[in-house]
Design a protein around this motif. Sequence first.
Motif, mmCIF file in Angstrom:
data_model
loop_
_atom_site.group_PDB
_atom_site.id
_atom_site.type_symbol
_atom_site.label_atom_id
_atom_site.label_comp_id
_atom_site.label_asym_id
_atom_site.label_seq_id
_atom_site.Cartn_x
_atom_site.Cartn_y
_atom_site.Cartn_z
ATOM 1 N N ARG A 116 0.818 -1.221 0.000
ATOM 2 C CA ARG A 116 0.000 0.000 0.000
ATOM 3 C C ARG A 116 0.847 1.265 0.000
ATOM 4 O O ARG A 116 0.472 2.269 -0.619
ATOM 5 C CB ARG A 116 -0.905 -0.013 1.242
ATOM 6 N N TYR A 117 1.985 1.245 0.664
ATOM 7 C CA TYR A 117 2.761 2.473 0.860
ATOM 8 C C TYR A 117 4.136 2.437 0.207
ATOM 9 O O TYR A 117 4.996 3.253 0.531
ATOM 10 C CB TYR A 117 2.906 2.759 2.360
ATOM 11 N N VAL A 157 -4.984 -1.463 -3.939
ATOM 12 C CA VAL A 157 -5.587 -0.321 -3.247
ATOM 13 C C VAL A 157 -4.796 0.951 -3.532
ATOM 14 O O VAL A 157 -5.367 2.029 -3.724
ATOM 15 C CB VAL A 157 -5.667 -0.600 -1.731
ATOM 16 N N ARG A 158 -3.475 0.833 -3.574
ATOM 17 C CA ARG A 158 -2.628 2.003 -3.853
ATOM 18 C C ARG A 158 -2.903 2.567 -5.243
ATOM 19 O O ARG A 158 -3.092 3.778 -5.418
ATOM 20 C CB ARG A 158 -1.158 1.592 -3.729
ATOM 21 N N ARG A 205 -5.568 2.133 -7.124
ATOM 22 C CA ARG A 205 -6.923 2.688 -7.200
ATOM 23 C C ARG A 205 -6.983 4.071 -6.571
ATOM 24 O O ARG A 205 -7.611 4.995 -7.112
ATOM 25 C CB ARG A 205 -7.910 1.747 -6.503
ATOM 26 N N ALA A 206 -6.319 4.252 -5.434
ATOM 27 C CA ALA A 206 -6.301 5.562 -4.791
ATOM 28 C C ALA A 206 -5.599 6.597 -5.660
ATOM 29 O O ALA A 206 -6.036 7.751 -5.751
ATOM 30 C CB ALA A 206 -5.617 5.461 -3.423
ATOM 31 N N GLU A 207 -4.500 6.197 -6.311
ATOM 32 C CA GLU A 207 -3.795 7.133 -7.197
ATOM 33 C C GLU A 207 -4.654 7.532 -8.387
ATOM 34 O O GLU A 207 -4.657 8.697 -8.795
ATOM 35 C CB GLU A 207 -2.483 6.506 -7.669
ATOM 36 N N ARG A 249 -9.548 13.398 -9.531
ATOM 37 C CA ARG A 249 -9.922 14.626 -8.808
ATOM 38 C C ARG A 249 -9.099 15.813 -9.290
ATOM 39 O O ARG A 249 -9.624 16.922 -9.455
ATOM 40 C CB ARG A 249 -9.737 14.420 -7.300
ATOM 41 N N GLN A 297 -7.951 7.613 -8.450
ATOM 42 C CA GLN A 297 -8.990 8.505 -7.956
ATOM 43 C C GLN A 297 -8.448 9.905 -7.717
ATOM 44 O O GLN A 297 -9.108 10.898 -8.028
ATOM 45 C CB GLN A 297 -9.590 7.932 -6.671
ATOM 46 N N GLU A 298 -7.245 9.992 -7.176
ATOM 47 C CA GLU A 298 -6.635 11.308 -6.945
ATOM 48 C C GLU A 298 -6.351 12.006 -8.266
ATOM 49 O O GLU A 298 -6.547 13.223 -8.396
ATOM 50 C CB GLU A 298 -5.344 11.131 -6.146
#
Length: 379
Positions: free
Chosen positions: A101-102, A156-157, A159-161, A167, A163-164
């Motif tokens: 994730r990180y 998850v990482r 997908r979050a990137e 945005r 989405q960011e």
Amino acid sequence: MGVGRRIRDAWRFLHRPRVFDITLVVLLAVPAVVGGVVTWSLGGDLSFLVPYTLSLPLLLMRRQRPVLTVVLLLGIDIAGMFLGSPSRVPTVLIGCYSLGRYTDGRWAAIVGGAGGFLYGAAITIASALDPGPDPEGLWLAGLGNVLLPVGLGQFVRIRAELQERARREAADEAVRAERRRIARELHDVVAHHLSVINALVGGARATLPPEQDVTRDALQGAEETARQALAEMRQLLDVLRADDGGGADAATGVGTARLPALVEEAGTAGLPAQLTVQGEPVPLPTAVDHAVYRIVQEALTNTRKHSVGARASVRLSYEPAAIEVEVLDDGIAKQSPGQGGFGLGGMAERVALCGGRLSTGPREEGGFRVHARIPLEKT
């Protein structure tokens, strides 16, 4: 309403990274405390709790140092296997998930692959020293305990990137839309009044008697200042609207000089077209030069898209104080010419920013007409 708000506030508080990690460690410590109390009451050995207790605080740095965290967790777990202590699978899974994730993909793959291989090998060796289940199955289980949570963390990482990024793109598009709105308002409010002032001052200067030289010079200076302010304002509008194609136009250098090639390209694409130039060609201001090219380009594109069996003609007319461009076609419309796009609106906006007029619409004899007249300021 009050209860729901408290629940949301509590969730936001627990969702903070530091608070969440501390809460996670506390929850994972509860089984160890309960198991220790029960074992102590029965007179058992509490040494099995030592590796688990050591692994819990490492979870507090899983976000800042995920590689170090997973290396220490795997080391403690592997050491516990050879000391006869049960595996601390929950902490290992959380550490491996944090690695994915990180950490960026390459380091996550390297550390996860090496850790999974060593973890599976350690389980295989430990099971060989203490015969039990199939060693090969244990090796695959150990490998999966590392690689599966790492892969989940990477998913998850990513997908979050994404989405960011979405945005940020939405925010950038909102900024571009606001810049376009400001450009239109500046033109509507300022350009009109500057043009009126320029015309009035020029008219007053023209009506002065010959002996009023001082007044004439003052009015001429005011007229030139108004004209310069209008030109500078249009340059500012080009900057505000750079994301709408002004910057791209400047980079590619498209203009009236490329119209013959554009008409030839239209013929190659299946739209017979011809270009007629009237008057003596003169150098055009950059904004006007780009606008004329884009008008012809968009009109020919619309003809290809929305007409059947069409032929087109392009007329470019140079006048002393203006330039005219007209695009005619004789095709049969497949649908309303402006339906489904923003081409006509974009042409109108370009012409308006150059101080000109645009007229579009069907022809009585069939086909479609695009006509623009853009004034040329004399310096």
